[in-house]
Design a protein around this motif. Sequence first.
Motif, PDB file in Angstrom:
ATOM      1  N   THR A  23       0.842  -1.199   0.000  1.00  0.00           N
ATOM      2  CA  THR A  23       0.000   0.000   0.000  1.00  0.00           C
ATOM      3  C   THR A  23       0.877   1.249   0.000  1.00  0.00           C
ATOM      4  OG1 THR A  23      -1.692  -1.203   1.242  1.00  0.00           O
ATOM      5  CG2 THR A  23      -1.853   1.202   1.225  1.00  0.00           C
ATOM      6  N   PHE A  24       1.884   1.250   0.846  1.00  0.00           N
ATOM      7  CA  PHE A  24       2.765   2.410   0.926  1.00  0.00           C
ATOM      8  C   PHE A  24       3.475   2.662  -0.409  1.00  0.00           C
ATOM      9  CE2 PHE A  24       6.815   4.491   1.686  1.00  0.00           C
ATOM     10  CZ  PHE A  24       6.426   5.584   2.414  1.00  0.00           C
ATOM     11  N   GLY A  25       4.100   1.632  -0.940  1.00  0.00           N
ATOM     12  CA  GLY A  25       4.848   1.797  -2.192  1.00  0.00           C
ATOM     13  C   GLY A  25       3.954   2.218  -3.347  1.00  0.00           C
ATOM     14  N   ALA A  26       2.744   1.652  -3.391  1.00  0.00           N
ATOM     15  CA  ALA A  26       1.848   1.949  -4.502  1.00  0.00           C
ATOM     16  C   ALA A  26       1.377   3.398  -4.457  1.00  0.00           C
ATOM     17  CB  ALA A  26       0.656   0.996  -4.478  1.00  0.00           C
ATOM     18  N   TYR A  27       0.837   3.830  -3.322  1.00  0.00           N
ATOM     19  CA  TYR A  27       0.260   5.179  -3.293  1.00  0.00           C
ATOM     20  C   TYR A  27       1.339   6.254  -3.308  1.00  0.00           C
ATOM     21  CZ  TYR A  27      -4.182   2.942  -3.250  1.00  0.00           C
ATOM     22  OH  TYR A  27      -5.250   2.180  -3.639  1.00  0.00           O
ATOM     23  N   VAL A  87      -0.084 -10.319  -2.460  1.00  0.00           N
ATOM     24  CA  VAL A  87      -0.205  -9.023  -1.783  1.00  0.00           C
ATOM     25  C   VAL A  87      -1.331  -9.063  -0.746  1.00  0.00           C
ATOM     26  CG1 VAL A  87      -0.749  -6.578  -2.138  1.00  0.00           C
ATOM     27  CG2 VAL A  87       0.624  -7.810  -3.841  1.00  0.00           C
ATOM     28  N   ALA A  88      -2.440  -9.679  -1.141  1.00  0.00           N
ATOM     29  CA  ALA A  88      -3.652  -9.571  -0.335  1.00  0.00           C
ATOM     30  C   ALA A  88      -3.645 -10.431   0.924  1.00  0.00           C
ATOM     31  CB  ALA A  88      -4.876  -9.907  -1.192  1.00  0.00           C
ATOM     32  N   VAL A  89      -2.701 -11.357   1.055  1.00  0.00           N
ATOM     33  CA  VAL A  89      -2.595 -12.091   2.325  1.00  0.00           C
ATOM     34  C   VAL A  89      -1.314 -11.694   3.081  1.00  0.00           C
ATOM     35  CG1 VAL A  89      -4.015 -14.054   1.644  1.00  0.00           C
ATOM     36  CG2 VAL A  89      -1.549 -14.112   1.222  1.00  0.00           C
ATOM     37  N   GLY A  90      -0.797 -10.520   2.751  1.00  0.00           N
ATOM     38  CA  GLY A  90       0.435 -10.067   3.383  1.00  0.00           C
ATOM     39  C   GLY A  90       0.275  -9.726   4.854  1.00  0.00           C
ATOM     40  N   THR A  91      -0.901  -9.373   5.263  1.00  0.00           N
ATOM     41  CA  THR A  91      -1.121  -9.078   6.688  1.00  0.00           C
ATOM     42  C   THR A  91      -1.702 -10.279   7.429  1.00  0.00           C
ATOM     43  OG1 THR A  91      -1.523  -6.752   6.162  1.00  0.00           O
ATOM     44  CG2 THR A  91      -2.239  -7.519   8.320  1.00  0.00           C
ATOM     45  N   ALA A  92      -2.725 -10.908   6.849  1.00  0.00           N
ATOM     46  CA  ALA A  92      -3.432 -11.980   7.556  1.00  0.00           C
ATOM     47  C   ALA A  92      -2.758 -13.341   7.396  1.00  0.00           C
ATOM     48  CB  ALA A  92      -4.872 -12.061   7.060  1.00  0.00           C
ATOM     49  N   GLY A  93      -1.761 -13.430   6.543  1.00  0.00           N
ATOM     50  CA  GLY A  93      -1.160 -14.725   6.235  1.00  0.00           C
ATOM     51  C   GLY A  93      -0.658 -15.490   7.444  1.00  0.00           C
ATOM     52  N   PRO A 122      -4.976  -4.423  -4.130  1.00  0.00           N
ATOM     53  CA  PRO A 122      -4.779  -5.653  -3.341  1.00  0.00           C
ATOM     54  C   PRO A 122      -4.139  -5.382  -1.979  1.00  0.00           C
ATOM     55  CG  PRO A 122      -4.142  -6.020  -5.614  1.00  0.00           C
ATOM     56  CD  PRO A 122      -4.369  -4.548  -5.469  1.00  0.00           C
ATOM     57  N   GLY A 123      -3.308  -4.342  -1.887  1.00  0.00           N
ATOM     58  CA  GLY A 123      -2.713  -3.988  -0.605  1.00  0.00           C
ATOM     59  C   GLY A 123      -3.776  -3.517   0.385  1.00  0.00           C
ATOM     60  N   VAL A 124      -4.679  -2.687  -0.090  1.00  0.00           N
ATOM     61  CA  VAL A 124      -5.779  -2.219   0.767  1.00  0.00           C
ATOM     62  C   VAL A 124      -6.664  -3.398   1.163  1.00  0.00           C
ATOM     63  CG1 VAL A 124      -7.841  -0.783   0.830  1.00  0.00           C
ATOM     64  CG2 VAL A 124      -5.724   0.112  -0.189  1.00  0.00           C
ATOM     65  N   LEU A 125      -6.964  -4.250   0.189  1.00  0.00           N
ATOM     66  CA  LEU A 125      -7.732  -5.460   0.511  1.00  0.00           C
ATOM     67  C   LEU A 125      -7.021  -6.266   1.599  1.00  0.00           C
ATOM     68  CD1 LEU A 125      -9.979  -7.568  -0.098  1.00  0.00           C
ATOM     69  CD2 LEU A 125      -8.510  -8.473  -1.903  1.00  0.00           C
ATOM     70  N   GLY A 126      -5.725  -6.414   1.446  1.00  0.00           N
ATOM     71  CA  GLY A 126      -4.945  -7.169   2.423  1.00  0.00           C
ATOM     72  C   GLY A 126      -5.006  -6.543   3.808  1.00  0.00           C
ATOM     73  N   ALA A 127      -4.983  -5.221   3.869  1.00  0.00           N
ATOM     74  CA  ALA A 127      -5.068  -4.535   5.161  1.00  0.00           C
ATOM     75  C   ALA A 127      -6.418  -4.787   5.811  1.00  0.00           C
ATOM     76  CB  ALA A 127      -4.843  -3.039   4.966  1.00  0.00           C
TER      77      ALA A 127
END
Lengths: 460, 460, 460
Positions: free
Chosen positions: B188-192, B293-299, B349-354
């Motif tokens: 999310t950080f890198g993208a935005y 990307v999308a399971v980067g937090t909840a993985g 996908p980063g936001v989704l992951g968050a």
Amino acid sequence: MAESTNMRLRLPLLCIILEVILIILFGTLVEYNDDTHAKLWNENRTDSATRNDHENEFYYRYPSFQDVHVMIFVGFGFLMTFLQRYGFSSVGFNFLIAAFSLQWATLMQGFFHGLHHGKIHVGVTSMINADFCTGSVLISFGAVLGKTSPVQLLVMAIFEVTLFAVNEFILLSILGVNDAGGSMTIHTFGAYFGLMVTRVLYRPNLDKSKHRNSSVYHSDLFAMIGTIYLWMFWPSFNSAITNYGDPQHRTAMNTYYSLAACTLATFAFSALVNPEGKLDMVHIQNAALAGGVAVGTAGEMMLTAFGSMIVGFLAGTISVLGYKYLTPVLESKLKIQDTCGIHNLHGMPGVLGAVVGAVTAALASPDVYGHGLQRVFADVETGKWNPQSRGGFQAISLAVTLGMALFGGLITGFILKLPIYGAPPDTHCFEDGLYWEVKTFHAYTPHAPDAVRAPKDSWT
Amino acid sequence: MAESTNMRLRLPLLCIILEVILIILFGTLVEYNDDTHAKLWNENRTDSATRNDHENEFYYRYPSFQDVHVMIFVGFGFLMTFLQRYGFSSVGFNFLIAAFSLQWATLMQGFFHGLHHGKIHVGVTSMINADFCTGSVLISFGAVLGKTSPVQLLVMAIFEVTLFAVNEFILLSILGVNDAGGSMTIHTFGAYFGLMVTRVLYRPNLDKSKHRNSSVYHSDLFAMIGTIYLWMFWPSFNSAITNYGDPQHRTAMNTYYSLAACTLATFAFSALVNPEGKLDMVHIQNAALAGGVAVGTAGEMMLTAFGSMIVGFLAGTISVLGYKYLTPVLESKLKIQDTCGIHNLHGMPGVLGAVVGAVTAALASPDVYGHGLQRVFADVETGKWNPQSRGGFQAISLAVTLGMALFGGLITGFILKLPIYGAPPDTHCFEDGLYWEVKTFHAYTPHAPDAVRAPKDSWT
Amino acid sequence: MAESTNMRLRLPLLCIILEVILIILFGTLVEYNDDTHAKLWNENRTDSATRNDHENEFYYRYPSFQDVHVMIFVGFGFLMTFLQRYGFSSVGFNFLIAAFSLQWATLMQGFFHGLHHGKIHVGVTSMINADFCTGSVLISFGAVLGKTSPVQLLVMAIFEVTLFAVNEFILLSILGVNDAGGSMTIHTFGAYFGLMVTRVLYRPNLDKSKHRNSSVYHSDLFAMIGTIYLWMFWPSFNSAITNYGDPQHRTAMNTYYSLAACTLATFAFSALVNPEGKLDMVHIQNAALAGGVAVGTAGEMMLTAFGSMIVGFLAGTISVLGYKYLTPVLESKLKIQDTCGIHNLHGMPGVLGAVVGAVTAALASPDVYGHGLQRVFADVETGKWNPQSRGGFQAISLAVTLGMALFGGLITGFILKLPIYGAPPDTHCFEDGLYWEVKTFHAYTPHAPDAVRAPKDSWT
């Protein structure tokens, strides 16, 4: 002329004879070591309740082995695909001589590293060492790239592997020096051996093939695959056979920092030496790796990230300057035709690495290393350790290596000069079509002029 | 115009100054940590008989590090080679800014993660974290690909790495949230950040280079090398710095299932949105990765394979739809020229992951996690753990990250707009020849018209 | 005709339905195993003080898993890019069917390998097994490469994965044989299944696409990426699921030696069978790998380096001879159109591997294996072990596998023959443009004739 490069009998005969000899020697001399033998590993297991499967050297060494293996086959193989019409040979001959060398090296190194009741014991560490020795042959291959037949390359490998094992034995077993990442044993040896071979094989009329001795757009991208893999896995290379624990961990990290600093130096000097400030792919592909070579000896010592970065920066700098200013002189004045510029990537950085290793060894002290001293310098345990003399032995080792490499390369060069190996004529160097079936260079496109056929008549 | 893109002084000067500063700072601030220091590792060893070399963090983390390293240098580098005439820059500038960023990140993260008696301690975990931070810079690179000089990219990296470290510190140390695979901190950080930079650097006349802003057959195959490596090693990426044992194992597996489901969604929607039902390489190269990307937090949480597959399927779907329908709108309406479509691969996908991470954290319970709860959620041990508030903090972290990224990208964008960096003119974007020696595009073929020379006159 | 290959509805529908079914089945049937479950792993931990995180199967298996994963996605994917206009499909469809197969295989293998209270337990070992099963499908893909639609390939995968799991269950659970590297379960099964499918799908007019059924220069280099990765990581493949310790270590080493010997045989016979003594890329790309196939069963046994090298040498030899002399006969006499020559790489070497495995198992003795015997042959512990009968069961397993593969391929072939999948017409086999957006084949070059456009009219 065409006749002389036909490989139909020479190559099969040599390959089959070599492999049969290898198989017979393996059958009579090679045994599983304690960690690979079903009986031996499980016997020890019963003796001591504390020994568990996770202590098998496989789990300490195998990931490093695989990284080294990738460097040997993908790294070296693709790095040399930069030539526009020599991609098959680069990756293909690399494959052939590496597959041969690792078998032959297992025997030669096993013989010199010490037999066990007359047998050579093999396991993952011997596999890494065999790959290391193979790396040395592939460095030399870089100097003669495009100018030799596969038969010549195999013959070169026979001699180079043997001499490598002798030199390694002198350095590691007799002089007892440190060289875990092979600044001396692998890089300096491979480079000066190869340079001497190409000197003996000097072709005054190589200009006739100069239109093929360069890259095209996509061949440079294939070469970058090789570069990046070498760069990424060099920390594994330098740390693959150090002692377990802190030495292995520290070596990997020192190499990582050295390479990062080297990369910035490479980009800086590549732009600086170009009149228009444009970057040169040759530098990026090669000089950015010099930082790995230059910490090959000192990497396991307490070099610090700071020291590693200085060494890496220097290595990148001398490597780019070597490509720009030294290589043309070597060719015009010393008649050394060094296709890949191995003197800049392995030669000078290897010597730098040996010097850095000698200095770092001479500066070692129990204050800094604590109980870890004996895990880096083997003679601490025997009580004979003396840092200044250690540094001296390191320096002597460099001289021994240079002597062995130049002498070995000289002899091997003359052997390779015999007109029996089907070497390419001056007009057809750097050309896959000589030894490979090459059908077309461009894809069939229905609405376009017919695909350009590789001209057969010119060499058949 | 030609003058303005000449890198002869600017690039060497910047590289050398940066590296000298890095070396000085490393010399004064950086030390080996307990696992890489000869004295410290072997001291502890004597204190406690149970500590053995196999417990060195090297053996838990190094294979993951190498996989992450491959993603950074091969994955990102080759993914961007899809452009027909920008392969040298894609893999080359990726190499340069990654080599710089990982050094700078070591210092910035070391500073914020906590000094030890005024010193930064380094080891394999800091190497992974530095590579992670570098990944964030490379994501932003994807947005401005083809439109920036290497000097601009290095300047961007200086600022982005610094802000990354601040944001990471706020999230992990102050808010105490989970983000092992970096859905927020990295993607999310890198993208935005990158999207805001490219917004500020908007080029109304970019159309003048549109004939180069596309792929050709072989450049798409090179890009697939990047894609496949990112896809394969994403399980290692997300699990690289989780706790040892079940969290690391579980994270890798969740990511594996998420990516597999994502791939089927990507193929499905790629064919569905095309009038002829044909697959688009842009989707396959990028959207198939959104599941990682999308399971980067909840993985690392008890997401289950079932949950991971749902998340991956959603991520692939929104990513393809984003490429098809959102990217053109972002460019035409919001003036965001996003070369690689990082908004679709990393942004959404980063936001989704968050969000998935926040929900999964809020649903955690001792019933499900047992004694493993404290190994995933650090504040369980301090007794302050409350799942709803954990979920809340996770959500706050997303907002903080978006704010930091957009604000940082805005400032950095204006800094990069200064006309001193040798940025390419609108007519020569997506063109290697500006910054690289490019000799020929096609191989020499004796019987065919002469190789097509890259036109020099147009930019020199 | 054009209508019939449109994938717009068929492919999305099939992908989405399959993934939804997978998600539902995973939701109802799949659970974390003891090593990935937060509660279970940490419960056991409290029970027994000796269990530590480093004993989690992750640390024993994950590096092997990643190597296998690379073989499946990069190895198989790029190996098949040798066709001049089928690179997108080779690496893309490989990606799609592998991503599907590994999910489906997890369920099928989990079902047959034994449920735990009605649930399938997953962890890194199940991930490796799923990748193995996927490998089998990709082998079959090689036989029908260029002649099938992605929908056909997914349907083939559904059936093949299922039958693979049944066959594996019969061999490993009922007959109790050894086949850690899958000479029988993976290679023999995948090869003869695929050969039967392609036999049923025989196209008498395939000649109409023969101008595309060949390589060009750069497509052969892309294929070598696949070859080299398969070659390098095969030791990891064969050892990935053996017992910990000496069996895993020994298997990797045996495979390493077999492959090295195989490579020399391949180069020897490739030159020998060519009238001009020129090497053929088809042989190097494929036959050099046969040595890995042929020690897939016996690799974990005390085969010795000597035995491994003999097996590898034989495998390379029969594989080259197969490409040269057998493949044309299979096509002309038996109507088996085998695009990649899987009979030579997986079929014959797989059978050889099964025979070598049977003989090596029959020759096993406690004298040689010591206490390690029971770690290779599972029935030693139950006291039922008898080497001759073990060898017999190994031989029976080969027969069972051949029967299952041929029968399964026959049925599946007829199912795939239904005219509902959008298979390519005879005139447009081996052509990416049918299922992919392909814009241009050559880069834009300002001073040259316009880039050659891919002819759209011919299939749209």
